[in-house]
Scaffold this motif. Structure first.
Motif, PDB file in Angstrom:
ATOM      1  N   VAL A  26     -43.533  -8.199  34.997  1.00  0.00           N
ATOM      2  CA  VAL A  26     -42.330  -7.511  35.458  1.00  0.00           C
ATOM      3  C   VAL A  26     -41.516  -7.161  34.215  1.00  0.00           C
ATOM      4  CG1 VAL A  26     -40.231  -7.678  36.836  1.00  0.00           C
ATOM      5  CG2 VAL A  26     -42.343  -8.765  37.635  1.00  0.00           C
ATOM      6  N   VAL A  27     -41.286  -5.858  34.001  1.00  0.00           N
ATOM      7  CA  VAL A  27     -40.712  -5.401  32.737  1.00  0.00           C
ATOM      8  C   VAL A  27     -39.531  -4.463  32.982  1.00  0.00           C
ATOM      9  CG1 VAL A  27     -42.884  -5.638  31.488  1.00  0.00           C
ATOM     10  CG2 VAL A  27     -42.339  -3.460  32.590  1.00  0.00           C
ATOM     11  N   ALA A  28     -38.606  -4.480  32.036  1.00  0.00           N
ATOM     12  CA  ALA A  28     -37.478  -3.548  32.067  1.00  0.00           C
ATOM     13  C   ALA A  28     -37.229  -3.045  30.652  1.00  0.00           C
ATOM     14  CB  ALA A  28     -36.226  -4.210  32.622  1.00  0.00           C
ATOM     15  N   GLY A  29     -37.064  -1.738  30.535  1.00  0.00           N
ATOM     16  CA  GLY A  29     -36.751  -1.122  29.259  1.00  0.00           C
ATOM     17  C   GLY A  29     -35.277  -0.782  29.180  1.00  0.00           C
ATOM     18  N   LEU A  30     -34.632  -1.202  28.107  1.00  0.00           N
ATOM     19  CA  LEU A  30     -33.188  -1.055  27.960  1.00  0.00           C
ATOM     20  C   LEU A  30     -32.875  -0.233  26.710  1.00  0.00           C
ATOM     21  CD1 LEU A  30     -32.318  -4.829  28.521  1.00  0.00           C
ATOM     22  CD2 LEU A  30     -32.741  -3.074  30.249  1.00  0.00           C
ATOM     23  N   LYS A  31     -31.974   0.695  26.861  1.00  0.00           N
ATOM     24  CA  LYS A  31     -31.486   1.491  25.735  1.00  0.00           C
ATOM     25  C   LYS A  31     -29.971   1.375  25.779  1.00  0.00           C
ATOM     26  CE  LYS A  31     -31.894   4.996  22.622  1.00  0.00           C
ATOM     27  NZ  LYS A  31     -32.679   4.972  21.378  1.00  0.00           N
ATOM     28  N   GLN A  71     -29.389 -11.186  32.638  1.00  0.00           N
ATOM     29  CA  GLN A  71     -29.600 -12.629  32.586  1.00  0.00           C
ATOM     30  C   GLN A  71     -30.026 -13.185  33.939  1.00  0.00           C
ATOM     31  OE1 GLN A  71     -29.460 -14.334  29.827  1.00  0.00           O
ATOM     32  NE2 GLN A  71     -28.094 -13.284  28.418  1.00  0.00           N
ATOM     33  N   GLN A  72     -29.596 -12.502  35.018  1.00  0.00           N
ATOM     34  CA  GLN A  72     -29.886 -13.006  36.359  1.00  0.00           C
ATOM     35  C   GLN A  72     -31.147 -12.400  36.975  1.00  0.00           C
ATOM     36  OE1 GLN A  72     -26.392 -12.017  35.642  1.00  0.00           O
ATOM     37  NE2 GLN A  72     -26.320 -14.164  35.012  1.00  0.00           N
ATOM     38  N   GLN A  73     -31.841 -11.536  36.249  1.00  0.00           N
ATOM     39  CA  GLN A  73     -32.994 -10.842  36.814  1.00  0.00           C
ATOM     40  C   GLN A  73     -34.290 -11.611  36.537  1.00  0.00           C
ATOM     41  OE1 GLN A  73     -32.374  -8.221  38.794  1.00  0.00           O
ATOM     42  NE2 GLN A  73     -30.244  -8.640  38.254  1.00  0.00           N
ATOM     43  N   SER A  74     -35.208 -11.516  37.475  1.00  0.00           N
ATOM     44  CA  SER A  74     -36.496 -12.207  37.346  1.00  0.00           C
ATOM     45  C   SER A  74     -37.501 -11.296  36.658  1.00  0.00           C
ATOM     46  CB  SER A  74     -37.003 -12.635  38.719  1.00  0.00           C
ATOM     47  OG  SER A  74     -36.115 -13.531  39.338  1.00  0.00           O
ATOM     48  N   ALA A  75     -37.275 -11.064  35.386  1.00  0.00           N
ATOM     49  CA  ALA A  75     -38.184 -10.238  34.595  1.00  0.00           C
ATOM     50  C   ALA A  75     -39.028 -11.135  33.706  1.00  0.00           C
ATOM     51  CB  ALA A  75     -37.398  -9.257  33.734  1.00  0.00           C
ATOM     52  N   ASP A  76     -40.240 -10.672  33.406  1.00  0.00           N
ATOM     53  CA  ASP A  76     -41.073 -11.363  32.423  1.00  0.00           C
ATOM     54  C   ASP A  76     -40.722 -10.913  31.006  1.00  0.00           C
ATOM     55  OD1 ASP A  76     -42.765 -12.813  34.309  1.00  0.00           O
ATOM     56  OD2 ASP A  76     -43.585 -10.854  34.835  1.00  0.00           O
TER      57      ASP A  76
END
Length: 212
Positions: free
Chosen positions: A33-38, A99-104
């Motif tokens: 589970v991934v999220a890209g942040l800019k 901080q509260q998200q269930s990301a890998d």
């Protein structure tokens, strides 16, 4: 807690967003589970939207990209024109919902190169240090890139961060002696070559050799 990455480049237009999307796609194919942040974008939000599209954990775009400016200039200048002041503390506060998200994995992309200013005292390298995690360096393969890559790798390590790998972006146009330059960087950067990207418009087509 999610693992963290920071993606930087040898300079502006090295291809950080394209490669960041490729890394997100690679990790997602492994089931992560991934999220890209800019967090900061100048010159519009196209890069941030691409990262958002390649994230399989998507919040509101403003959460992936809380600070964005229309002028295509250095972020600290664009922010000043908008009457704002950027800071490491402000960016990290804007990133707090993650901080509260269930990301890998949370992948943060910088702007320009490693020492680009945030303000008169702080730089993106300071943000990377506070963000934590490993650093991936995108090397835009063009004349001058060997010097830029070696200096950036030295600076990353001097700041106490791990250079987990680098990516050669060969999609910027023809480069004389490309193979010799790749061989030199492989021998001297002290970190694995994770991918060699060509001219494919689809980041998912880039073969990433990394199994974290």
């Amino acid at each position: 807690m999610a693992k963290r990455l920071f993606v930087t480049g040898t300079d502006t237009d090295a291809g950080k967003t394209h490669i960041s999307c490729a890394i997100l796609a690679h990790l997602a194919r492994q089931g992560a589970v991934v999220a890209g942040l800019k967090p900061i974008a100048s010159g519009g939000r196209d890069d941030a939207q691409r990262l958002w599209q390649h994230s399989n954990l998507q919040l509101a775009l403003d959460t992936h990209n809380p600070f964005y400016f229309a002028p295509p200039v250095a972020p600290h200048l664009a922010a000043a024109e908008a009457g704002l002041s950027l800071s490491v503390e402000g960016v990290l506060a804007a990133m707090a919902p993650w901080q509260q998200q269930s990301a890998d994995w949370l992948l943060m992309e910088g702007a320009g190169g490693w020492r680009v200013p945030l303000n008169n005292q702080q730089r993106f390298s300071d943000l990377a240090r506070q963000w934590g995690g490993g650093v991936i360096l995108v090397v835009g393969m063009k004349l001058g890139c060997v010097n830029h890559a070696l200096l950036t790798a030295e600076a990353i390590r001097a700041d106490g961060l791990e250079l987990v790998g680098w990516v050669a972006n060969c999609g910027l146009g023809e480069m004389a002696r490309l193979r010799e330059n790749l061989d030199y960087l492989e021998a001297h950067l002290g970190a694995p070559l994770l991918a060699t990207a060509g001219h494919s418009p689809n980041p998912g087509d880039i073969e990433v050799h990394w199994h974290p």
